[in-house]
Scaffold this active site. Structure first.
Site, short mmCIF file in Angstrom:
data_model
loop_
_atom_site.label_atom_id
_atom_site.label_comp_id
_atom_site.label_asym_id
_atom_site.label_seq_id
_atom_site.Cartn_x
_atom_site.Cartn_y
_atom_site.Cartn_z
N CYS A 1 0.86 -1.18 0.00
CA CYS A 1 0.00 0.00 0.00
C CYS A 1 0.90 1.23 0.00
O CYS A 1 1.66 1.44 0.95
CB CYS A 1 -0.92 0.00 1.22
SG CYS A 1 -2.08 1.39 1.26
N HIS B 1 -8.95 -3.62 -7.15
CA HIS B 1 -8.91 -2.18 -7.40
C HIS B 1 -9.23 -1.87 -8.86
O HIS B 1 -8.73 -2.53 -9.76
CB HIS B 1 -7.53 -1.62 -7.06
CG HIS B 1 -7.10 -1.83 -5.64
ND1 HIS B 1 -6.64 -3.05 -5.19
CD2 HIS B 1 -7.08 -1.00 -4.58
CE1 HIS B 1 -6.34 -2.95 -3.90
NE2 HIS B 1 -6.60 -1.71 -3.51
N ASP C 1 -10.37 6.04 -3.36
CA ASP C 1 -9.14 6.54 -2.74
C ASP C 1 -9.08 8.05 -2.86
O ASP C 1 -9.18 8.61 -3.96
CB ASP C 1 -7.93 5.90 -3.43
CG ASP C 1 -6.66 6.01 -2.60
OD1 ASP C 1 -6.51 6.97 -1.85
OD2 ASP C 1 -5.81 5.11 -2.74
N CYS D 1 -3.18 7.34 -4.90
CA CYS D 1 -2.96 5.89 -4.82
C CYS D 1 -1.54 5.52 -5.25
O CYS D 1 -1.17 5.64 -6.41
CB CYS D 1 -3.99 5.12 -5.65
SG CYS D 1 -3.92 3.33 -5.37
#
Length: 333
Positions: A90, A223, A249, A253
């Site tokens: 992430c 995603h 988001d 991202c």
């Protein structure tokens, strides 16, 4: 009965939340962070659900745990959690985790200004700027990123045929560029992104099996990245990344920016050394760069970097009481 108590530092990276959990860590089995991630998923996913979902979290909630390094050259390890699951990597979460951990003295770098972190997707290198105790920027040299599927198409209910690519930047992303059935992100509302993204994700996952060639535990698409024209000066492009069941988001991202750069590089639209300023749905920016060329099991790939900032905004202690009917959270879909 209290099942767990978790002290958390709450921050956001360019608008998207990062909840760094600093106590209550479960002891995980495994030698690598990839193995530890699978153990967390099998035995401790209730912690993710309790801390990420409502009523203690929300659709966009994202978080992390710091663990000791798995590798001799690393400073620490990071496990990532969010509403969509326990992630291999992430980007915005790394920026927020590093910022919060450094400012609170939870990380002691071997070399000031630099960190090496073990993550489930591999290992990432960090360069950060810090002055008077505050971290002003974090730059991640990310895992190898590549274009996995090019110029594919699926039929999506309510939308029709949609062309897309799939690229990997630490997670797999369906990347959708403007076309007859999608006019571009600048012409869509957030409600439309939320409405159509689950349909696209379901259609692509039904038609294609996407698996990382070096780590079969990294599989499937969670995603969806919609692209369009940027609004702000200095941005090269804009995007909105959908994840979980109701989330967009708010940051540009990090792994999504890495995937986007890998896609553009493979199509000859970016080259080695190029920078790429990526804009989020709220206008915040990450600066990406293609640092090196490499390969992933025969796939041409890049080493991307992503640079952004984060701000700590609060501290809290969360208790999970298993007599609470919503101890493990819920989602309103």
């Amino acid at each position: 009965m209290i099942q767990g108590t978790f002290f958390c530092i709450d921050a956001h990276t360019c608008g998207n939340p990062v909840r760094l959990v600093t106590s209550g860590h479960p002891e995980l089995r495994g030698r690598t962070m990839s193995e530890k991630r699978l153990d967390f998923i099998e035995r401790f996913d209730w912690i993710r659900q309790a801390l990420m979902f409502e009523p203690r979290g929300h659709a966009m909630m994202s978080g992390s745990f710091l663990y000791p390094a798995c590798s001799d050259n690393a400073d620490a390890s990071v496990l990532f959690i969010e509403t969509s699951g326990c992630l291999p990597m992430c980007g915005h979460g790394t920026i927020g985790t590093v910022t919060a951990a450094l400012e609170q003295g939870l990380l002691q770098p071997k070399k000031p200004g630099e960190l090496v972190l073990d993550v489930p997707a591999g290992q990432v290198q960090i360069h950060y700027q810090q002055q008077d105790g505050k971290v002003s920027s974090v730059k991640i040299r990310n895992v190898p990123s590549y274009l996995a599927i090019q110029d594919a198409s699926v039929h999506v209910p309510e939308l029709g045929d949609i062309r897309f690519d799939v690229a990997y930047g630490g997670n797999f992303y369906v990347i959708i560029e403007p076309q007859p059935n999608f006019p571009g992100l600048e012409h869509w509302s957030a409600a439309e992104v939320l409405r159509y993204s689950p349909l696209v994700r379901q259609a692509v996952n039904a038609a294609f099996e996407v698996v990382h060639p070096l780590d079969p535990s990294i599989r499937g698409i969670r995603h969806v990245q919609w692209t369009g024209k940027a609004r702000n000066p200095g941005s090269d492009a804009a995007n909105a990344v959908f994840y979980g069941e109701n989330a967009i988001d708010r940051s540009p991202c990090g792994t999504g920016t890495s995937a986007r750069m890998a896609q553009l590089f493979s199509k000859g639209l970016l080259k080695l050394g190029d920078s790429f300023v990526h804009e989020s749905i709220i206008g915040s920016q990450f600066t990406g760069r293609i640092e090196a060329e490499t390969e992933v099991a025969g796939h041409p790939a890049i080493i991307p970097s992503i640079e952004g900032w984060a701000k700590v905004y609060g501290f809290n202690q969360i208790q999970v009481d298993n007599t609470d009917p919503y101890a493990y959270g819920f989602e309103v879909k």
